[in-house]
Scaffold this active site. Structure first.
Site, PDB file in Angstrom:
ATOM      1  N   ILE A  27      -2.699  -7.851  -1.688  1.00 14.47           N
ATOM      2  CA  ILE A  27      -3.627  -7.480  -0.626  1.00 14.47           C
ATOM      3  C   ILE A  27      -2.865  -7.444   0.692  1.00 14.47           C
ATOM      4  O   ILE A  27      -1.940  -8.221   0.923  1.00 14.47           O
ATOM      5  CB  ILE A  27      -4.815  -8.474  -0.539  1.00 14.47           C
TER       6      ILE A  27
ATOM      7  N   ASN B 256       2.170  -3.804  -7.607  1.00 18.23           N
ATOM      8  CA  ASN B 256       2.031  -5.257  -7.565  1.00 18.23           C
ATOM      9  C   ASN B 256       1.554  -5.717  -6.193  1.00 18.23           C
ATOM     10  O   ASN B 256       0.598  -6.463  -6.084  1.00 18.23           O
ATOM     11  CB  ASN B 256       3.359  -5.924  -7.908  1.00 18.23           C
ATOM     12  N   ASP B 257       2.211  -5.260  -5.128  1.00 14.42           N
ATOM     13  CA  ASP B 257       1.863  -5.721  -3.789  1.00 14.42           C
ATOM     14  C   ASP B 257       2.090  -4.591  -2.801  1.00 14.42           C
ATOM     15  O   ASP B 257       2.833  -3.633  -3.071  1.00 14.42           O
ATOM     16  CB  ASP B 257       2.734  -6.934  -3.422  1.00 14.42           C
TER      17      ASP B 257
ATOM     18  N   ASP C  48      -3.056 -13.371  -4.144  1.00 14.71           N
ATOM     19  CA  ASP C  48      -2.464 -13.033  -2.854  1.00 14.71           C
ATOM     20  C   ASP C  48      -3.434 -13.394  -1.742  1.00 14.71           C
ATOM     21  O   ASP C  48      -4.658 -13.412  -1.937  1.00 14.71           O
ATOM     22  CB  ASP C  48      -2.125 -11.538  -2.800  1.00 14.71           C
TER      23      ASP C  48
ATOM     24  N   HIS D 286      -5.070  -7.365  -7.057  1.00 14.41           N
ATOM     25  CA  HIS D 286      -3.758  -7.992  -7.192  1.00 14.41           C
ATOM     26  C   HIS D 286      -3.250  -8.293  -5.784  1.00 14.41           C
ATOM     27  O   HIS D 286      -3.747  -9.193  -5.129  1.00 14.41           O
ATOM     28  CB  HIS D 286      -2.829  -7.044  -7.968  1.00 14.41           C
TER      29      HIS D 286
END
Length: 342
Positions: A116, A155-156, A54, A114
């Protein structure tokens, strides 16, 4: 009679497993290939050799990369090295990616970044996860680790305040075996969670595998990528931070992270044309890369164009694309990163 019933049950079980396997291959776009769409003035970024899953860019041109992700079931070019955060100043004529130092007391050996996201307030630049960025010293000060039962498989994230964010869970379970089973059975149990120091709640659910997340320039809408459903969801944000679904855009690729072009509001998407190649890595037939631009996503017929595509000969497994002042950064799950000027 009992033996016949047993054989019948076995046949039904095998048929069900076969149907689930075929469905998973379709969700992974296992047969899809891409035709190359090249960009001029591109080069691989030195110092990024094992993924840049990311990327987030501040308005002043400072780009932050989360690098070295090790994800269960995925190949890694540096399995024994910890992850890190790199920074690149896109205002420089020949920008370089520099690894940021992290304050003492943080467990660097187990660092596995992962997604950001960054948030700017009146006093400091704060990545909502756990760090304060000291710009003058190119230094990350570890603030705290955020854990919550509603964040089992983050995840995000997209920051909406100094300690406030929306996060996607790409799995309902945290146990590795149950994660595989959940994906195989296509349970659609993943979700989006709103986090603040005073309140944590599920604000959207029912995704196959919620992945990238971002916010519209006017802060009215949240965009969520459902990677295995090949969809981007547009969710309306309310004053109480709840979300309601407004529309869904179907695509013919596995959509990963979402970035916003600050000059136009267009959505840039890092995609996986063939997800099976990510999990079954073959250096002679590596995973390909694809970047899409989505214009006017709120309209009845948004415009979707391919900005970049490669069969893996240059870039393998693109996961994110971010733009700043006619400069494009393309990151990957576990390979290199590309820097382009246009």
């Amino acid at each position: 009679m009992g033996r016949l019933v047993g054989l019948s049950l076995l046949g039904i079980a095998l048929a069900l497993l076969g149907e689930r396997l075929l469905a998973l291959r379709n969700r992974l776009k296992a047969s899809r290939e891409v035709e190359s769409v090249d960009l001029l003035n591109c080069h691989l970024i030195k110092g990024i050799e094992a993924g840049s899953e990311d990327i987030d860019i501040l308005p002043n041109g400072l780009a932050f990369f989360s690098v070295g992700l090790k994800y269960p079931g995925l190949h890694s070019f540096a399995p024994d090295n910890p992850g890190g955060i790199l920074m690149m100043d896109l205002k420089e004529e020949n920008p370089r990616a520099l690894e940021l130092r992290i304050s003492r007391g943080f467990n660097l050996a187990s660092f596995n970044p992962h997604g950001i996201s960054t948030f700017i307030d009146s006093e400091f630049k704060n990545t909502v996860e756990i760090f304060k960025f000291e710009e003058e010293e190119n230094f990350l000060l570890h603030l705290k680790t955020i854990k919550h039962e509603l964040l089992p498989s983050v995840n995000d994230i997209i920051a909406v305040g100094p300690a406030h964010f929306y996060a996607t869970n790409d799995h309902y379970f945290s146990d590795p075996f149950l994660k595989y089973l959940e994906t195989y059975l296509n349970l659609h149990w993943t979700n989006v969670v709103y986090y603040s120091p005073n309140e944590v709640k599920v604000v959207a659910e029912g995704f196959d595998s919620a992945n990238g997340i971002n916010i519209s320039p006017d802060k009215k809408y949240i965009y969520v990528a459902d990677i295995l459903a090949h969809e981007i969801h547009v969710l309306e944000k309310h004053p109480n931070m709840n979300l309601t679904q407004l529309k869904v855009l179907k695509l013919d690729t596995l959509v990963n992270n979402l970035s916003i072009d600050p000059s136009s509001g267009d959505i840039l998407v890092g995609c996986h044309p063939n997800g099976q190649k990510l999990f079954i890595y073959d250096p002679n037939n590596p995973p390909s890369s694809e970047v899409l631009r989505i214009q006017n996503i709120l309209s009845e017929k948004p415009t979707v164009t391919t900005v970049y595509a490669n069969n893996g000969s240059v870039l393998q497994g693109s996961s994110v694309a971010s733009v700043y002042d006619r400069k494009l950064l393309i990151g990957t799950l576990y390979h290199r990163a590309l820097y382009c000027q246009f």
